[in-house]
Design an enzyme around this catalytic site. Structure first.
Site, PDB file in Angstrom:
ATOM      1  N   LYS A 120       0.826  -1.210   0.000  1.00  0.00           N
ATOM      2  CA  LYS A 120       0.000   0.000   0.000  1.00  0.00           C
ATOM      3  C   LYS A 120       0.862   1.263   0.000  1.00  0.00           C
ATOM      4  CE  LYS A 120      -2.412   1.455   3.598  1.00  0.00           C
ATOM      5  NZ  LYS A 120      -3.411   1.482   4.692  1.00  0.00           N
ATOM      6  N   ASP A 138      -6.806   1.500   0.730  1.00  0.00           N
ATOM      7  CA  ASP A 138      -6.917   1.584   2.187  1.00  0.00           C
ATOM      8  C   ASP A 138      -8.365   1.243   2.575  1.00  0.00           C
ATOM      9  OD1 ASP A 138      -8.372   3.770   1.382  1.00  0.00           O
ATOM     10  OD2 ASP A 138      -7.401   5.192   2.742  1.00  0.00           O
TER      11      ASP A 138
END
Length: 210
Positions: A120, A138
């Site tokens: 991420k 997210d």
């Protein structure tokens, strides 16, 4: 959800915010990398408060190493998990100097080798600092993608891959920011603000609120 709906959704999001930006404050790829590292399980507001004091003092890998672990912890102590994060930041700075001449690499493989940098974080840096089509999924993006029907998936990786495949190409570079901001301020976890949502008529969420 069909292609036309997705096209209309992103046209509206772009119309409302033609140049979406991350809410993390930074002025270089390195500052962004450190801010994203610090942002895990923390708010952007909290990270910005800390980096506003840290970056004027140390905003390069060498400067942070020169600062030392204890002083770094002092600057970021208001951020959750600051002890672990400080250690990862120091190790990352050392690796950047040792293997990348102090520069942040612009490819996933090298980014993900940095301590504390997962998929991420790498995606945020690739997309935001280097303007590569990457999708950092997210909790906000995961929720919005599933709730609206834009790109449903059982896990983060599935949603990421579907977004990269399904978002129309013209919107791909900025889709990450539009979806995060939409999830943060409109399509909220507990009480989505469907009544004032720009894409309510296109969204396939069945339990819409007023």
């Amino acid at each position: 959800m069909n292609r036309d709906k997705r096209q209309q959704i992103f046209e509206r999001l772009r119309e409302d915010n033609p140049n979406p930006q991350t809410e993390l404050e930074y002025s270089s790829p390195f500052e962004l990398l450190i801010a994203v590292l610090l942002s895990a399980q923390a708010t952007d507001v909290g990270v910005n408060k800390a980096t506003r004091k840290l970056y004027p003092v140390a905003n390069t890998p060498q400067a942070i190493l020169d600062l030392g672990l204890d002083k770094l912890k002092f600057y970021i102590k208001t951020i959750g998990l600051f002890n672990t994060k400080a250690e990862n930041v120091m190790k990352t700075c050392a690796m950047l100097i040792e293997k990348h001449d102090g520069e942040v690499p612009n490819n996933r493989e090298d980014l993900e080798k940095l301590p504390g940098v997962g998929r991420k974080t790498a995606n945020v840096v690739l997309n935001t600092a280097f303007r590569q089509p990457a999708m950092a999924v997210d909790t906000h993006i995961f929720r919005v993608s599933n709730r609206t029907g834009i790109a449903p998936g059982k896990n983060v990786l599935e949603v990421e891959q579907r977004l990269l495949r399904l978002v129309p190409k013209e919107f791909l570079l900025d889709a990450h920011h539009w979806l995060i901001l939409h999830g943060r301020y409109v399509c909220k976890a507990r009480k989505p603000q469907c009544g004032s949502c720009r894409i309510e008529d296109l969204c396939e969420f069945k339990q819409k609120t007023e």
